[in-house]
Each structure stands twice: as structure tokens, then as C-alpha cells.
Design an enzyme around this catalytic site. Sequence first.
Site, PDB file in Angstrom:
ATOM      1  N   MET A 101      -0.054  15.370 -30.055  1.00 11.76           N
ATOM      2  CA  MET A 101      -1.041  14.307 -30.161  1.00 11.76           C
ATOM      3  C   MET A 101      -2.059  14.666 -31.244  1.00 11.76           C
ATOM      4  SD  MET A 101      -2.605  12.260 -26.978  1.00 11.76           S
ATOM      5  CE  MET A 101      -3.410  13.581 -26.148  1.00 11.76           C
ATOM      6  N   CYS A 102      -2.595  13.686 -31.903  1.00 10.17           N
ATOM      7  CA  CYS A 102      -3.671  13.844 -32.866  1.00 10.17           C
ATOM      8  C   CYS A 102      -4.433  12.527 -32.873  1.00 10.17           C
ATOM      9  CB  CYS A 102      -3.161  14.103 -34.277  1.00 10.17           C
ATOM     10  SG  CYS A 102      -2.494  15.755 -34.539  1.00 10.17           S
ATOM     11  N   GLY A 103      -5.616  12.539 -33.448  1.00 12.54           N
ATOM     12  CA  GLY A 103      -6.372  11.300 -33.594  1.00 12.54           C
ATOM     13  C   GLY A 103      -6.604  11.011 -35.061  1.00 12.54           C
TER      14      GLY A 103
END
Lengths: 228, 296
Positions: free
Chosen positions: B1-3
Site C-alpha cells: 500500500m502507498c498513498g
Amino acid sequence: MAVTLDMAKLDLREVNTALQSAAKTHSNDAYLIENPRGSHAMACGLDGALDVTIKGSTGYYCAGMNKEARVTVDGSAGPGVAENMMSGIVTIAGDASQYAGATGHGGLLNIKGNASSRCGISMKGIDIVVHGNIGHMSAFMAQKGNLVVLGDAGDALGDSLYEARLFVRGKVKSLGADCIEKEMRPEHLKMLAELLERAGADASPEEFRRYGSARKLYHFNIDHADEY
Amino acid sequence: MCGIVGLFLKKDAMRPQLGDMLTDMLITMTDRGPDSAGIAIYGEAVPGAVKITVQSDTPDASFAGLADALSDALGAQVAVRTISTHAIVTVPAEQSARATAVMEARGLRVMGSGETMEIYKEVGLPRDVADRFGLRDMGGSHGIGHTRMATESAVTTLGAHPFSTADDQCLVHNGSLSNHNRMRRVLERKGVRTRSENDTEVGAAYISWRVAEGASLGEALEGTLKDLDGFFTFVAGTRDGFGVVRDPIACKPAVMAETDEYVAFASEYRAFADLPGIEAARVWEPEPATVYFWER
């Protein structure tokens, strides 16, 4: 008169605790949630009759596992809305992101806008009505229930489908493996008319085409025994 | 996951607020990526000059005397502005390659360069990274930010996003590429250099290479769908705007918002909650395998 819970003042856990407690008493009270700011897991796990309106857009997993409650999102919903829903009604005024209604067992998920990819993936008895379009890989491995789409469907609709019924009014970009068009029989038209009415959809059942499983993929074919 | 977050302003009057708006968006994405954070901000150009952003783990020692050393080496006036572990080094445009070589020889890490682009990235919580660089006070026409939860390479400054592989170009990524080692070797043979083991840097280098070969940004982004294997939501920044593309499976989230004042991108709607006029904005999810871009 609805009870108002303002998420500018309350955190998510306080709001969900209040809603879950109220649902358990089967009070059928009305709740209004303000300032949801795209929060995750809003109004999830409600186990009883309750009327919840969320004023704004929600993030991941809104109204997950819903039972009996009516949850309305007055905005758009993030991924996994109404995931594993059991009963009740979840209404999305705007769009729903990917895997809306995934694994749902029952109840009605009513999406007034579009739903993106994997809508109704592995659905197990839920009814999903999408007033707009749906994205690719929708109803993948769908087992039971009805997916009704007033607009168009994306690629690979109903791939590896079991016994869910798919109704699309617009164009289908492509059908997935083992998904075929089927005849619309009187019982389908009757069921569809009732479902469209429940969802407040302005469409006539005759405008839809029905798609279902060719049942070639999930029955073992003895002629293929050598291939394993 | 990353933003991922991105903001492109349509009205110049809002430019002073860019850093403030983008910082709020970045911090909201902390739980998608608490390892490291970074931002590429497109600010004011200095006529005839290029800004090179460099980083050092020992900034006091490394940046002391840097302006004089560079001015001597280049025979031209060089300005060095130090912000925490980073320094923005402004050099005459034609001396950019030379200045980069001198700074790399001194052990500095080059984060990126360009007429308007500055890149700030470090290991740590997005809030701390934003505070350390004073991101809130930065103005500009557009900016892209990233919060990282590492998968394909170590949690280091060089592994943080955005990645820049050509002047004024940068890339942020949510996902993971599975053919990055092979593509790195392909690009190497074409003389394209990468600085880390990271998969996203290869994506950035691929886009830069395509643009250098004459492709438009749109064509280069289109090319990622064919030539890069894996999961991605990419946002690519250029001097004039930004582009967005998602892989055909599109399991990495993306949402966009547009008003008369801005175009915003984020991994989740949460990042938009404080933007002005968001209630009335057009909000939509970008389609899979479809290139979007905004340019001024």
C-alpha cells in the site's frame, strides 16, 4: 426526528458504537451522520433495524456486513461498500468504487451512480441494482442473487459465474469465461419488475438482457480427465 | 500500500496556498504509507537557470562551502538554499550536468532537477517530513506527494518517492512492478541511468526515456500499459502539469476531483475532505488503462 452524530466532534469508533448499540435494540431509529470525510468502515456491522443517512462521501467498507438496517450514503462510496451484506438496504446516491457488494448474502444494494470494477464479485444472494455503468470483472464467481445494471457493463462480465443472474440494459463490453446470454422468461421479467420498483429505477424489464452461467466450468467433464 | 496525492491549480491567485493544501492531503494519507514521504513542487523558475535538489544525511558538513566550491568549479555564480537535509542549488542551465557531477563527487544525492521542480523526500512520518521541510509554506502551480509503505526496496531516502529521472519530470506510484529488473537492464543498454534498486524509479526512467525519444507524456504513459508489468497507479509530473494512468486490473485505488479552481488526485477521497468547494466538485474514479492529463 433523527439523532445527529457529527464526525467533526466524534471519532469513528464512537459513531459506530452508537449505531451498533442502537441497531441491537431494533429501535428502528433514524440517525444522521455529518462530516464523514471519507472515513473507512462507517456504519459497518449493524445488526438490526435502523435508518442511517450519511451526509457526504465514505471510504473503504462502508455498511459492511449490514443486517436489516437501511444505510444511505448521500455522496459516493469507496471500495468494498456493503461487503458481505446479509439483509437490509444500502443506497449510494453517487458512485461506488471497486468490489461493491462483494460476497453479499442478501438485502438490496442500490447504487444510483456508477460502480467501478468487480461489482458483485462472489455475490451469494444479494440483489444489486446499479443505475449507471459497472466496471470490468463484475460478478466474477458470483454464486447467487441478482445484479441489475441500467447502463453498460465493462470487460469480462460474469467470469467463472455460478448461479447468480445478471441483467444489463446497455452494452456489455465482453463476457467472461462461461458467461452467456440467456432467454428472458416470464419469471425473470416479473422478478426484475419488482426489483426495479424497489430500487426506484425508471426502466422497463423488457429493455434488459439476461446473462448467466453456461455451467461448463464448474461441472467436471470426464472427457477432460487426462488434462489434470 | 502507498498513498498518492496531487494538486494542479487552475488559478494563479491560489499558488501561495499550494503547499498548505498539499500538506493536509499528504498527512491524511499517513496510514497508507508511514515509512517515508515526499513531494515534488513546481514553483517559480529562475530565468536561464536550473534548480538541482540534493540531499545529504550530514547536511551541516556536506553543504558547508558548497556554494563556493561550485562557483569555483563552474566559474559562475551559484546559489545554495539549504532546507533540513536538502539543498536547492541554482546553477546556469548550461552548467547543470557539470554541477551535478561535482556534487555527486562530493557524495551528495541528487533528488531531481528542473526549471521549476523541487523535490523533498525523507524517511519518517509524513507529518514529520512536511514539518522538516516547511512544505506548508511552499507555493507553486502544481505538486505531487507520496506516502510510502515499502515493498520492492528498502526504506531509505533514495527509495522514497517522487522519483525524478529527467529535468522537471517526476513519478509517484502505488503498487509494485514485477519486470523492473529486466526493464532496468533494457534502459541501461540505451544509456538511461537509474540510481536505486527501486521499481518505481524504473517506471520513471522508462517515461523519461520515451519522452526523450520524442513521445508525448500521453504516449509515454500509454506505453507503461504495454511495457511495464505489475500493479500501478501512476501520477507523473511535468513542468506544465500532471498525468495519471492505472494498470488494466486497477486494484490500486484512485479518485479525482475537479472544480473551476483545481484538479486534485488522491488514493482515497479522505485526502480531499479539506479542499475548498469539494462538496460541489466533480469527483470520479479514473478508468483502468486510460491516460488522463492536465496541462496549462
